[in-house]
Design an enzyme around this catalytic site. Structure first.
Site, short mmCIF file in Angstrom:
data_model
loop_
_atom_site.label_atom_id
_atom_site.label_comp_id
_atom_site.label_asym_id
_atom_site.label_seq_id
_atom_site.Cartn_x
_atom_site.Cartn_y
_atom_site.Cartn_z
N CYS A 111 -1.40 -79.06 24.78
CA CYS A 111 -0.26 -79.44 23.93
C CYS A 111 0.60 -78.24 23.51
O CYS A 111 1.81 -78.38 23.33
CB CYS A 111 -0.74 -80.23 22.72
SG CYS A 111 -1.32 -81.87 23.20
N ASP A 127 -1.05 -79.92 16.47
CA ASP A 127 -2.23 -80.79 16.57
C ASP A 127 -3.52 -80.24 15.96
O ASP A 127 -4.62 -80.42 16.52
CB ASP A 127 -2.49 -81.16 18.04
CG ASP A 127 -1.31 -81.91 18.67
OD1 ASP A 127 -0.33 -82.16 17.96
OD2 ASP A 127 -1.37 -82.22 19.88
N LYS A 130 3.35 -87.37 17.68
CA LYS A 130 3.87 -87.32 19.06
C LYS A 130 2.94 -88.08 19.99
O LYS A 130 1.72 -87.89 19.96
CB LYS A 130 4.05 -85.87 19.51
CG LYS A 130 2.77 -85.05 19.52
CD LYS A 130 3.10 -83.61 19.89
CE LYS A 130 1.91 -82.74 20.09
NZ LYS A 130 0.89 -83.19 21.03
N1 TIU Z 1 -3.40 -81.42 21.49
C1 TIU Z 1 -3.86 -81.32 22.74
O1 TIU Z 1 -3.92 -80.24 23.31
N2 TIU Z 1 -4.34 -82.48 23.34
C2 TIU Z 1 -5.33 -82.51 24.32
O2 TIU Z 1 -5.66 -83.57 24.84
N3 TIU Z 1 -5.93 -81.31 24.62
C3 TIU Z 1 -7.00 -81.11 25.47
O3 TIU Z 1 -7.32 -79.94 25.70
N4 TIU Z 1 -7.63 -82.13 25.97
#
Ligand code: TIU
Length: 232
Positions: A169, A31, A136
């Site tokens: 994530c 991400d 995802k």
């Molecule tokens: N990619 C990921 O970690 N999504 C989140 O929503 N992370 C947060 O820390 N909010």
């Protein structure tokens, strides 16, 4: 490589050495999309200071380059929903009191929606031909993606993780991977959280109890292990 080599490399890691065969290992970048590291995206809409996350970009780039230099398999993920939100549980959209919700229009397009400007991987870590890009709908990279089957078809048994955020994530994906039988390594300076204490706690809990979830090491330690295998 050296990708043909079946010899295991030993990486100085915690809580003990991480052994991996590069040709059976994927580098998984979680991400690293504009939504989380640039103002105006999902991360900021949740009330976070996104500047903190950008510090990992140079080392993450260096590891990605070193991995590409030895011909290693690369997976990029994006947290992304379909434009009709059919893959976004109402509970995920309605939770909390964010300024903008998933699907709302923000400065980088619709928040966390596939194809929108904010959903793109940052320029510094753009995928190249042959690398896998996984959209995802969940926090974990294995939920509703087919990633496990794709990794199995490439003979992958080990995963090296980078990306954001450490305790959300990245950790969710590592735990999913662990339950599917992968040996997982998390690169400490190639992952970041909006909450330094949560990052520190995650690194500790990953490697606790004899690497119950996995190992941790620095990006430089992985690069050092790969360096002798870089073709001239
Ligand atoms: N990619 C990921 O970690 N999504 C989140 O929503 N992370 C947060 O820390 N909010």
């Amino acid at each position: 490589m050296s990708i043909e080599s079946t010899q295991a490399l030993a990486l100085k890691a915690r809580p003990f050495a991480y052994l991996f065969q590069p040709e059976r290992t994927a580098l998984v970048i979680i991400d690293m999309q504009r939504d989380f590291v640039e103002p105006g995206g999902f991360g900021e809409s949740l009330g976070n200071d996104v500047a903190l996350l950008r510090a990992i970009i140079p080392e993450t780039q260096a590891v990605l380059q070193a991995w590409r230099d030895v011909g290693g398999f690369v997976v990029h993920t994006r947290e992304a929903h379909r434009p009709d939100l059919g893959d976004c549980p109402p509970a995920k959209r309605e939770r909390g009191n964010p300024r903008l919700r998933i699907g709302d229009v923000g400065p980088m397009g619709r928040i966390l929606i596939a194809g929108e400007p904010g959903n793109q991987i940052i320029p510094e870590l753009q995928p190249v031909a042959g690398e896998l890009v996984i959209d995802k709908p969940g926090k974990g990279a294995f939920y509703a993606t087919g990633l496990h089957e794709m990794l199995q078809s490439h003979g992958i048994s080990h995963l090296i993780f980078m990306g954001v955020t450490t305790e959300v994530c990245v950790q969710t994906s590592m735990r999913e991977a662990n339950d599917r039988g992968y040996d997982c390594l998390l690169l400490e300076d190639c992952t970041e959280s909006y909450f330094p204490a949560y990052k520190a706690a995650t690194l500790e809990m990953v490697r606790a109890q004899g690497a119950l979830v996995g190992w941790t090491a620095s990006g430089a330690q992985l690069r050092a292990a790969l360096a002798p295998h870089k073709p001239e």
